[in-house]
Design a protein around this motif. Structure first.
Motif, mmCIF file in Angstrom:
data_model
loop_
_atom_site.group_PDB
_atom_site.id
_atom_site.type_symbol
_atom_site.label_atom_id
_atom_site.label_comp_id
_atom_site.label_asym_id
_atom_site.label_seq_id
_atom_site.Cartn_x
_atom_site.Cartn_y
_atom_site.Cartn_z
ATOM 1 N N ASP A 114 56.217 49.952 -18.092
ATOM 2 C CA ASP A 114 55.861 50.347 -19.454
ATOM 3 C C ASP A 114 54.374 50.059 -19.626
ATOM 4 N N ARG A 115 53.565 51.106 -19.686
ATOM 5 C CA ARG A 115 52.110 50.930 -19.697
ATOM 6 C C ARG A 115 51.655 49.983 -20.813
ATOM 7 N N ILE A 116 52.119 50.220 -22.044
ATOM 8 C CA ILE A 116 51.687 49.376 -23.162
ATOM 9 C C ILE A 116 52.399 48.024 -23.128
ATOM 10 N N GLY A 117 53.699 48.047 -22.881
ATOM 11 C CA GLY A 117 54.453 46.799 -22.856
ATOM 12 C C GLY A 117 54.018 45.856 -21.750
ATOM 13 N N VAL B 142 40.411 52.122 -11.422
ATOM 14 C CA VAL B 142 40.216 52.350 -9.986
ATOM 15 C C VAL B 142 41.525 52.090 -9.242
ATOM 16 N N VAL B 143 42.145 50.965 -9.507
ATOM 17 C CA VAL B 143 43.536 50.758 -9.088
ATOM 18 C C VAL B 143 44.392 51.156 -10.281
ATOM 19 N N ALA B 144 45.039 52.303 -10.174
ATOM 20 C CA ALA B 144 45.848 52.802 -11.288
ATOM 21 C C ALA B 144 46.907 51.774 -11.667
ATOM 22 N N LEU B 145 47.209 51.691 -12.956
ATOM 23 C CA LEU B 145 48.129 50.649 -13.413
ATOM 24 C C LEU B 145 49.530 50.847 -12.848
ATOM 25 N N ALA B 146 49.980 52.092 -12.718
ATOM 26 C CA ALA B 146 51.302 52.332 -12.123
ATOM 27 C C ALA B 146 51.310 51.897 -10.658
ATOM 28 N N ASP B 147 50.194 52.144 -9.954
ATOM 29 C CA ASP B 147 50.100 51.699 -8.560
ATOM 30 C C ASP B 147 50.064 50.182 -8.491
ATOM 31 N N ALA B 148 49.341 49.560 -9.415
ATOM 32 C CA ALA B 148 49.309 48.089 -9.447
ATOM 33 C C ALA B 148 50.707 47.530 -9.667
ATOM 34 N N TRP B 149 51.463 48.161 -10.575
ATOM 35 C CA TRP B 149 52.824 47.703 -10.851
ATOM 36 C C TRP B 149 53.681 47.759 -9.593
ATOM 37 N N ARG B 150 53.514 48.819 -8.804
ATOM 38 C CA ARG B 150 54.346 49.014 -7.611
ATOM 39 C C ARG B 150 53.884 48.172 -6.423
ATOM 40 N N THR B 151 52.735 47.523 -6.547
ATOM 41 C CA THR B 151 52.220 46.714 -5.424
ATOM 42 C C THR B 151 51.955 45.269 -5.834
ATOM 43 N N GLY B 152 52.764 44.766 -6.768
ATOM 44 C CA GLY B 152 52.713 43.336 -7.059
ATOM 45 C C GLY B 152 52.435 42.932 -8.482
ATOM 46 N N ALA B 153 51.933 43.821 -9.332
ATOM 47 C CA ALA B 153 51.567 43.421 -10.693
ATOM 48 C C ALA B 153 52.773 43.036 -11.535
ATOM 49 N N GLN B 154 53.947 43.522 -11.160
ATOM 50 C CA GLN B 154 55.137 43.158 -11.935
ATOM 51 C C GLN B 154 55.447 41.664 -11.826
ATOM 52 N N ARG B 155 54.854 41.004 -10.838
ATOM 53 C CA ARG B 155 55.060 39.562 -10.684
ATOM 54 C C ARG B 155 54.052 38.748 -11.483
ATOM 55 N N LEU B 156 53.032 39.419 -12.043
ATOM 56 C CA LEU B 156 52.014 38.722 -12.820
ATOM 57 C C LEU B 156 52.509 38.441 -14.236
ATOM 58 N N THR B 157 51.821 37.553 -14.939
ATOM 59 C CA THR B 157 52.129 37.335 -16.344
ATOM 60 C C THR B 157 51.560 38.486 -17.174
ATOM 61 N N LYS B 158 52.008 38.611 -18.408
ATOM 62 C CA LYS B 158 51.484 39.663 -19.291
ATOM 63 C C LYS B 158 49.971 39.488 -19.481
ATOM 64 N N ALA B 159 49.511 38.262 -19.634
ATOM 65 C CA ALA B 159 48.073 38.026 -19.825
ATOM 66 C C ALA B 159 47.279 38.448 -18.593
ATOM 67 N N GLN B 160 47.814 38.174 -17.406
ATOM 68 C CA GLN B 160 47.127 38.587 -16.175
ATOM 69 C C GLN B 160 47.066 40.111 -16.066
ATOM 70 N N ARG B 161 48.148 40.781 -16.438
ATOM 71 C CA ARG B 161 48.152 42.246 -16.371
ATOM 72 C C ARG B 161 47.180 42.848 -17.384
ATOM 73 N N GLU B 162 47.065 42.242 -18.544
ATOM 74 C CA GLU B 162 46.102 42.728 -19.539
ATOM 75 C C GLU B 162 44.674 42.580 -19.021
ATOM 76 N N ARG B 163 44.399 41.491 -18.328
ATOM 77 C CA ARG B 163 43.055 41.325 -17.756
ATOM 78 C C ARG B 163 42.808 42.349 -16.657
ATOM 79 N N LEU B 164 43.830 42.616 -15.838
ATOM 80 C CA LEU B 164 43.684 43.628 -14.786
ATOM 81 C C LEU B 164 43.351 44.995 -15.397
ATOM 82 N N ALA B 165 44.031 45.339 -16.490
ATOM 83 C CA ALA B 165 43.834 46.644 -17.116
ATOM 84 C C ALA B 165 42.474 46.773 -17.788
#
Length: 248
Positions: free
Chosen positions: A77-80, A146-169
């Motif tokens: 979920d891009r926003i979530g 540069v690293v698309a968020l959907a690609d990040a999700w499929r290569t490990g971002a789902q293991r990050l915290t919400k705050a870490q993912r917001e910083r990545l984005a």
């Protein structure tokens, strides 16, 4: 009186044929390839550079990335997962989109935190794009992850915290202001499926992808790693940019 011609015996004829085969087929294989000189094959060069890259380079960072397959997009979920576009994660009072516009455009009109008008020399295509903020005009310039968020999700971002993912984005090293249609054509492709049409920018682009994946502990696929190594082959000394947000 003419001399009679001597006929070769069957055994001698066989030996002669074998000798011709040895000279014409095997001998060239034993000689050095004068067309290539001492230069190794490009694939060998890539492997050598990837095996022992200089510290601080994008190749060195690439060597640290785990290699795995992509996981499904299940639950993405891009926003979530990555927050609203765009946040103010660096707390400077301006949202990330305008931070990037201020950085990448030649700004002609502005407010304290908004670019109203400017010019972008698009790094992906070399197009010169006139930007004017408006409902029908703003999308001519888009901010690419540069690293698309959907690609990040499929290569490990789902293991990050919400705050870490917001910083990545919202991390500046993961963002470029670019031509809108070109950004749309990229979609969520990784380096194995898409690179900027402007070949002169590919080293920088791949170096940023590697840096983002290293900073946020993401992995790469086999094909993605090969494409990244090949992309950095022509520029092995390219440095990996450093994130100021990933450790926060």
């Amino acid at each position: 009186m003419a001399r009679a011609r001597r006929r070769l015996r069957p055994g001698a004829l066989v030996l002669l044929v074998l000798a011709v085969v040895l000279v014409t087929v095997l001998l060239p294989r034993l000689q050095p390839d004068v067309t290539t000189g001492t230069e190794p094959h490009p694939t060998a060069q890539v492997e050598a550079q990837t095996a022992s890259p200089a510290a601080g380079t994008a190749l060195a960072a690439l060597a640290t990335l785990p290699v795995r397959g992509k996981t499904p997009l299940t639950g993405y979920d891009r926003i979530g997962d990555f927050g609203e576009a765009w946040l103010d994660v660096d707390r400077n009072g301006c949202d990330t989109r305008d931070d990037v516009l201020f950085r990448d455009l030649r700004v002609e009109r502005r407010t304290a935190c908004r670019v109203l008008q400017g010019t972008l020399t698009d790094p992906y295509t070399r197009k010169v794009i006139a930007f004017r903020r408006g409902v029908t005009t703003s999308d001519r310039v888009q901010i690419d992850h540069v690293v698309a968020l959907a690609d990040a999700w499929r290569t490990g971002a789902q293991r990050l915290t919400k705050a870490q993912r917001e910083r990545l984005a919202n991390d500046p090293i993961n963002l470029f202001a670019v031509d809108g249609p070109t950004n749309q054509s990229k979609g969520d492709a990784d380096a194995a499926a898409w690179l900027p049409p402007n070949t002169a920018f590919r080293c920088t682009y791949v170096a940023h992808q590697v840096a983002v994946k290293a900073a946020y502990h993401l992995w790469v696929t086999v094909a993605e790693r090969a494409a990244m190594a090949l992309g950095l082959h022509a520029c092995p000394s390219t440095r990996a940019p450093r994130s100021t947000l990933a450790g926060g």
